[in-house]
Design an enzyme around this catalytic site. Sequence first.
Site, PDB file in Angstrom:
ATOM      1  NE  ARG A 149      -2.145  -1.117   3.694  1.00 30.39           N
ATOM      2  CZ  ARG A 149      -1.955  -2.356   4.145  1.00 30.39           C
ATOM      3  NH1 ARG A 149      -0.768  -2.692   4.632  1.00 30.39           N
ATOM      4  NH2 ARG A 149      -2.923  -3.241   4.112  1.00 30.39           N
ATOM      5  CG  ASP A 202       9.679  -9.698   9.967  1.00 30.55           C
ATOM      6  OD1 ASP A 202      10.209  -8.576   9.819  1.00 30.55           O
ATOM      7  OD2 ASP A 202       9.487 -10.215  11.089  1.00 30.55           O
ATOM      8  CB  VAL A 203      12.204  -6.013   5.926  1.00 26.18           C
ATOM      9  CG1 VAL A 203      11.243  -5.972   4.744  1.00 26.18           C
ATOM     10  CG2 VAL A 203      11.799  -4.991   6.980  1.00 26.18           C
ATOM     11  CG  ASN A 221       8.329   2.174   0.841  1.00 28.46           C
ATOM     12  OD1 ASN A 221       8.304   3.382   1.068  1.00 28.46           O
ATOM     13  ND2 ASN A 221       7.244   1.402   0.965  1.00 28.46           N
ATOM     14  CB  SER A 245      11.800  10.418   7.317  1.00 26.79           C
ATOM     15  OG  SER A 245      10.930  11.358   7.912  1.00 26.79           O
ATOM     16  CE1 TYR A 249       9.501   6.598  10.066  1.00 25.35           C
ATOM     17  CE2 TYR A 249       9.803   8.943  10.464  1.00 25.35           C
ATOM     18  CZ  TYR A 249       9.496   7.904   9.612  1.00 25.35           C
ATOM     19  OH  TYR A 249       9.163   8.171   8.296  1.00 25.35           O
ATOM     20  CB  ALA A 300      17.353   6.632  16.100  1.00 25.32           C
ATOM     21  CB  ALA A 301      14.978   3.954  12.168  1.00 23.54           C
ATOM     22  CE  LYS A 302      11.940   6.192   7.393  1.00 23.75           C
ATOM     23  NZ  LYS A 302      11.952   5.243   6.250  1.00 23.75           N
TER      24      LYS A 302
END
Length: 243
Positions: A20, A62-63, A89, A141, A154, A156-158
């Site tokens: 999606r 599951d990535v 993504n 992001s 989020y 930290a991940a991006k």
Amino acid sequence: MPNVTFDFTGRSVIVTGAARGIGLAIARHFRDAGAGVVMADFDETALVDAATEIGAVPVAADVSRTDHVEAVVAKSVSEFGRVDVLVNNAGVLRDRALWKLTDDDWEQVLSVHGGGTFRFTRACVPHFREQQYGRVVNVTSYTGLHGNRGQANYAAAKAGIIGFTKTAAKELAHFGVTVNAISPNAATRMTATIPEDKIPEVTGPIARFGDPTEMCAAVAFLGSEEAGYITGVVLPVDGGLSI
């Protein structure tokens, strides 16, 4: 017919988080441009429906699991004989003030965003090296550079994806591989809960969220053969939010 700028006939593309939103729009765009597309997502039901609609190959995955990631890449090779473009993504949100974040909130978000990007890129590298060709497009992001309340995990991940993109670009260039990222600002499930009066604070001068389809041209460009002299960049597709 869709307005397709780049021709991906004979190329294969893997898109994660493809059931999606932005991922589905990107998968559809590449399929319309002639690519063989493998769509990966955790939501198997939505994934199969979406892939059937656009004529792509679905692989539930599951990535955050290496065995799942390797199965997706193997499927691309078995179906199309190669893997040319990888679009990382897939994402998940577990938003809380940082003092309320659990270990699981932290680890799951980093494992899906950063870990998934790493695992898929690593799994594709042997094929890229053999072909002496590859394109990786990561989705990061604005939050990764500027932070956001309630999204320490989020952010930290991006931010990590940006560092990973630049490092992988340096390491893989001599194999004919480019690694870039986009920083989108599109209307998705992740933005649906934002109060209307707060939208001007999180959109740029264009003063609206982009449609997921408006992210596709940038991804297709960075994934194209023509963009072979561009690597290690983060391209904002955000209506001017990052100005």
